[in-house]
Design an enzyme around this catalytic site. Structure first.
Site, PDB file in Angstrom:
ATOM      1  N   GLU A 259       0.095   2.027  -3.603  1.00 18.59           N
ATOM      2  CA  GLU A 259      -0.212   2.409  -2.252  1.00 18.59           C
ATOM      3  C   GLU A 259       1.021   2.857  -1.640  1.00 18.59           C
ATOM      4  OE1 GLU A 259      -0.478  -0.194   1.144  1.00 18.59           O
ATOM      5  OE2 GLU A 259      -1.399  -1.247  -0.122  1.00 18.59           O
ATOM      6  N   HIS A 287      -4.831  -1.914   3.616  1.00 23.92           N
ATOM      7  CA  HIS A 287      -3.600  -2.390   4.095  1.00 23.92           C
ATOM      8  C   HIS A 287      -3.713  -2.550   5.899  1.00 23.92           C
ATOM      9  CE1 HIS A 287       0.904  -3.411   3.107  1.00 23.92           C
ATOM     10  NE2 HIS A 287       0.365  -4.238   4.124  1.00 23.92           N
TER      11      HIS A 287
END
Length: 313
Positions: A259, A287
């Site tokens: 990510e 997240h």
């Protein structure tokens, strides 16, 4: 002075900068390359965890006097080179601890109560309350890896759920724990005795792939893992295999190994794909552990206090 904000941050920061007479611009999630192109005029960089602040960015930041990070972790910044350049980096430790801890328990409950599958089935037009009989957290053993502010808050909530709490933190001694409902143990015991393991530690060379095939093989049959820390702590290829073969009971992740550095698009909707998405017992959120208005306001106040500490109010 002039500041650049490169992520979603509390509006308290905007107001605080205006009150201090500091001009600011916002560029949402530029890549490292794009940031290097635009950063030269700015004295202050305000960010969360994206993009990576490498040597190229720091070399281009000819006027940069400080970096303020709205998170605890700073592994997305070349700290040694920033120090060489005389650029202080100030983070915001502990301010999102409650937000992350609450999400961790939402993730535990999703896994234990099958709530995601049950909801999807109902929305698909089927009502069957017998298919999704779950389990309770009560009397289960929770293993907490990393016993900082987030780990401690997770332990507090786990105690209310009547869970048995184990903690692993190589930087602490039993005298540091200070509560009688948490047992500080070695890593091996966490792996072998926990029904659920939750991760709250930075990504470092020592923690990268901390959980891989060896650890998954030694975990209890049906054990679950929660990762709301950094993706690289869990080896995703091994996780895929051990959930697919039924050894593990599931995983609920708030971060993935690929990510970081994914910004730089004209939209905030960044494409993502991962083999783990094929598995019914793997849930993933983007997240969002610290993404509450409450936590972001707390972080905003810390950022402004850090700014005043360096530049004066």
């Amino acid at each position: 002075m002039k500041a650049l904000i490169v992520d979603y941050m509390s509006e308290l920061i905007d107001k605080g900068l205006e009150e201090r007479g500091i001009e600011y611009d916002k560029v949402m999630l530029p890549t490292s390359e794009k940031l290097a192109e635009i950063i030269e005029p700015y004295d202050i960089l305000i960010m969360r965890v994206d993009p990576f602040i490498n040597k190229e960015v720091l070399d281009a930041a000819k006027n940069l006097k400080a970096i303020f990070v709205g998170s605890t972790g700073t592994n997305h910044i070349d700290l040694e080179y920033a120090k060489e350049k005389g650029i202080p980096v100030k983070n915001s430790p502990g301010q999102n601890a409650n937000a992350v801890a609450e999400l961790v328990f939402a993730k535990m409950l999703d896994l234990y109560r099958n709530s995601v599958q049950a909801q999807n089935e109902v929305k698909g037009g089927i009502w069957n309350k017998y298919r999704w009989i779950g389990r309770e957290l009560r009397n289960k053993t929770l293993g907490i890896c990393g016993f900082g502010a987030i780990g401690r808050r997770v332990a507090e909530i786990a105690h209310v759920f009547h869970m048995d709490v184990l903690a692993y933190d190589p930087f602490l001694t039993p005298a540091d724990i200070k509560v009688d409902y948490v047992e500080l143990v070695d890593f091996d015991k966490i792996v072998k005795e926990s029904d659920i393991i939750t991760l709250h530690m930075p990504l470092t060379p020592d923690t990268k792939d901390l959980f891989s095939s060896k650890e998954f093989e030694e975990m209890k049959d049906g054990a679950c893992i929660i990762n709301a820390a950094r993706g690289g702590i869990v080896n995703e290829e091994a996780l895929y295999e051990y959930i697919k073969n039924g050894k593990l009971g599931g995983a609920n992740l708030d971060t993935l190994s690929n990510e970081l550095g994914s910004g730089g698009l004209d939209t905030q909707d960044v494409p993502v794909d991962n083999p783990l998405f094929e598995l019914d017992r793997v849930y993933v959120t983007p997240h969002i552990g610290g993404s509450t208005h409450d936590a972001q306001d707390d972080i905003g106040n810390v950022v402004l206090n850090n700014l005043d500490e360096i530049f004066g109010k």
